[in-house]
Write an enzyme that holds these catalytic residues in place. Structure first.
Site, PDB file in Angstrom:
ATOM      1  N   SER A 164      -9.670   1.794   2.810  1.00 49.23           N
ATOM      2  CA  SER A 164      -8.653   2.523   2.149  1.00 49.23           C
ATOM      3  C   SER A 164      -7.910   1.899   1.264  1.00 49.23           C
ATOM      4  O   SER A 164      -7.246   2.105   0.443  1.00 49.23           O
ATOM      5  CB  SER A 164      -7.993   3.713   2.809  1.00 49.23           C
ATOM      6  OG  SER A 164      -7.151   2.911   3.764  1.00 49.23           O
ATOM      7  N   SER A 223      -9.695  -0.396   7.126  1.00 49.36           N
ATOM      8  CA  SER A 223      -9.324  -0.531   5.786  1.00 49.36           C
ATOM      9  C   SER A 223      -8.612  -1.695   5.350  1.00 49.36           C
ATOM     10  O   SER A 223      -8.124  -1.622   3.939  1.00 49.36           O
ATOM     11  CB  SER A 223      -8.228   0.920   5.490  1.00 49.36           C
ATOM     12  OG  SER A 223      -9.066   1.873   5.590  1.00 49.36           O
ATOM     13  N   LYS A 263       0.809  -1.296  -0.034  1.00 51.91           N
ATOM     14  CA  LYS A 263       0.015  -0.013  -0.060  1.00 51.91           C
ATOM     15  C   LYS A 263       1.003   1.341   0.049  1.00 51.91           C
ATOM     16  O   LYS A 263       1.969   1.409   0.586  1.00 51.91           O
ATOM     17  CB  LYS A 263      -0.926  -0.109   1.441  1.00 51.91           C
ATOM     18  CG  LYS A 263      -1.984   1.233   1.194  1.00 51.91           C
ATOM     19  CD  LYS A 263      -2.843   0.975   2.368  1.00 51.91           C
ATOM     20  CE  LYS A 263      -3.862   2.025   2.787  1.00 51.91           C
ATOM     21  NZ  LYS A 263      -4.836   1.737   3.946  1.00 51.91           N
TER      22      LYS A 263
HETATM   23  N1  GLN Z   1     -12.815   4.072   6.233  1.00 51.01           N
HETATM   24  C1  GLN Z   1     -12.474   4.611   7.521  1.00 51.01           C
HETATM   25  C2  GLN Z   1     -12.128   6.064   7.393  1.00 51.01           C
HETATM   26  O1  GLN Z   1     -12.230   6.561   6.501  1.00 51.01           O
HETATM   27  C3  GLN Z   1     -11.128   3.602   8.035  1.00 51.01           C
HETATM   28  C4  GLN Z   1      -9.936   4.034   7.304  1.00 51.01           C
HETATM   29  C5  GLN Z   1      -8.924   3.096   7.582  1.00 51.01           C
HETATM   30  O2  GLN Z   1      -8.724   2.188   8.308  1.00 51.01           O
HETATM   31  N2  GLN Z   1      -7.822   3.592   6.983  1.00 51.01           N
HETATM   32  O3  GLN Z   1     -11.495   6.422   8.484  1.00 51.01           O
END
Ligand code: GLN
Length: 479
Positions: A158, A182, A83
């Protein structure tokens, strides 16, 4: 056989037995990338030195005795995607943001040094929501990642790029980061395994921080075995990360037949797509038929998790992202008359809307007068949530439920409504607030869209999660 379709475990065996070469394996993944990446946009950067690395590995292999030699490192020659918020030395690391578009990482994240030490080949960097804020990878400054099962839909986020890369055989495994879901949510949307370890078991050194008290790096893979292989390679204490746990408690592993599963009723209430519920319940029935013990339980503070998350996380974001000032890293606005203008213009042009929204929210909740009302209150709720889990774990070993309330949604479906987007993590955020380990595994499909089943374990009991997840994986695939 297309080597790109192998699991890590299979590929490692094939390499050890000299049935395939590392070069063949890496080039077949590169071929899949060539075929799919223009459409899916899973990779932001494909490492052009990966084939050369593969050749070196093939030469190195001749130094090892033939056949499953225990001396061959666990990820020897395995192409892994990373990532793009995890630093790989001398490679660009964007975090999905224009503000880091040209930022070259000066060192390897600890997880990257560990992957290299275990023989992995890093094949490229994957797309993500900007600074990992989002649930669909649509917040990336470099365009959304599409779902390999249906390219009109999101891959989740994400870590959407990592999930799509694994699902489309463009690598054998990938690293993601999970602050509120994410890793698990995109894994669920793309039909892969996604594992978020206990907070502190994997070093965050070299992970671009979003919300430091929740962020954790973990693997996305095709199977539970593979997730375990990567987890074992990247975990362990690290002097560069003071929150990493140096002396892990000895793994308390139970026999599969002794594990008691809890069904949290809050995970099966309003908002859950009936079709998703059916899939999860069907697996539960199968498990019951196989003699697994279940208990209905309740997590009363569950309903406050999302609210607490969206106070604490923006607060940490506003502090962590203060460092992007147009001077120290990457992008800098050229037409500024004084220092303050450099800051303002660089941040204005460099950050996307969601990032700005959270910086503003976080700055607000941390400001004098509001700090107690919002931030401190949310921290108290966080403690109550943690205690709620601890109580549940007195009765059961693992919690089982859906990873997400729906299957992958359409591109653009939730982009206009941030609150709706935030709901995509309703079943995942509480785990991060409590620092627990959790995994998402594929539990069948609705039409062509995968459904994810989530297992949440006790702190540091990853062994039980792997054990249970392998068992369920087998039950589901034997369907
Ligand atoms: N979708 C969640 C957020 O926007 C989780 C993001 C993540 O785990 N990096 O905060």
């Amino acid at each position: 056989m297309n080597p790109a379709h192998l699991t890590i475990k299979e590929a490692a065996e094939n390499i050890a037995e000299r049935k395939i070469s590392v070069t063949e394996l890496v080039s077949s993944c590169l071929k899949e990338i060539e075929k799919h990446n223009t459409d899916l946009n899973a990779y932001l950067n494909i490492f052009d030195d990966s084939l050369e690395e593969a050749k070196k590995k093939d030469e190195e292999l001749s130094g090892y005795p033939k056949k499953d030699s225990p001396q061959i490192p666990s990820l020897f020659g395995i192409p892994i995607a990373v990532k793009d918020n995890i630093l790989v030395k001398d490679k660009i690391c964007t975090a999905g943001s224009k503000i880091l578009e040209n930022f070259v990482a000066p060192y390897d994240a600890t997880v990257i040094s560990k992957l290299k030490k275990h023989g992995a080949i890093l094949i490229g960097k994957t797309n993500l929501d900007e600074f990992a804020m989002g649930s669909s990878t649509e917040n990336s400054a470099f365009g959304p990642t599409k779902n390999p099962h249906d390219s009109s839909r999101v891959a989740g986020g994400s870590s959407g790029g990592s999930a799509a890369a694994v699902a489309a055989n463009m690598c054998l495994g990938a690293l993601g980061s999970d602050t509120g879901g994410s890793i698990r949510q995109p894994a669920s949307f793309c039909g892969t395994v996604g594992f978020k370890p206990t907070y502190g078991t994997v070093s965050r050194h070299g992970l671009i921080a979003m919300a430091s008290s929740l962020d954790q790096i973990g693997p996305l893979t095709k199977t539970v075995d593979d997730a375990e292989i990567i987890y074992k390679a990247i975990s362990g204490g690290d002097d560069f990360d003071s929150t990493s746990v140096k002396n892990l408690p000895l793994p308390s592993k139970k026999e599969r037949k002794d594990l008691v599963f809890g069904i949290p009723k809050e995970y099966f209430s309003e908002g859950l797509d009936p079709e998703v519920e059916k899939k999860i319940r069907k697996t539960i029935e199968k498990m019951k038929d196989a003699g697994v013990a279940f208990k209905e339980i309740s997590l009363p503070s569950f309903e406050y998790a999302l609210a607490a998350y969206y106070v604490i996380v923006p607060a940490e974001i506003s502090a962590n992202l203060a460092r992007y000032d147009g001077i120290r890293y990457g992008f800098s606005h050229q037409e500024a008359k004084n220092l303050l203008e450099v800051y303002n213009k660089s941040r204005h042009a460099g950050f996307g809307d969601e990032v700005k929204r959270r910086i503003m929210l976080g700055t607000y909740t941390l400001s004098a007068g509001y700090y107690d009302a919002y931030y401190i209150k949310a921290q108290k709720v966080r403690r109550v949530i943690k205690e709620g889990f601890a109580r549940a774990f007195e009765e059961i070993d693992l919690l089982l439920g859906p990873t997400t309330s729906t299957t992958a949604f359409q591109l653009g479906e939730n982009t206009k409504d941030p609150l709706k987007m935030y709901l995509a993590d309703i079943y995942t955020v509480a785990v991060n607030l409590a620092g627990l380990p959790a995994i998402s595994i594929p539990a069948g499909k609705i039409g062509n869209l995968p459904v994810g089943l989530q297992l949440i374990g006790k702190w540091f009991e990853e062994e039980n999660i792997f054990e249970a997840a392998k068992f369920i994986e087998k039950l589901i695939t034997s369907r």
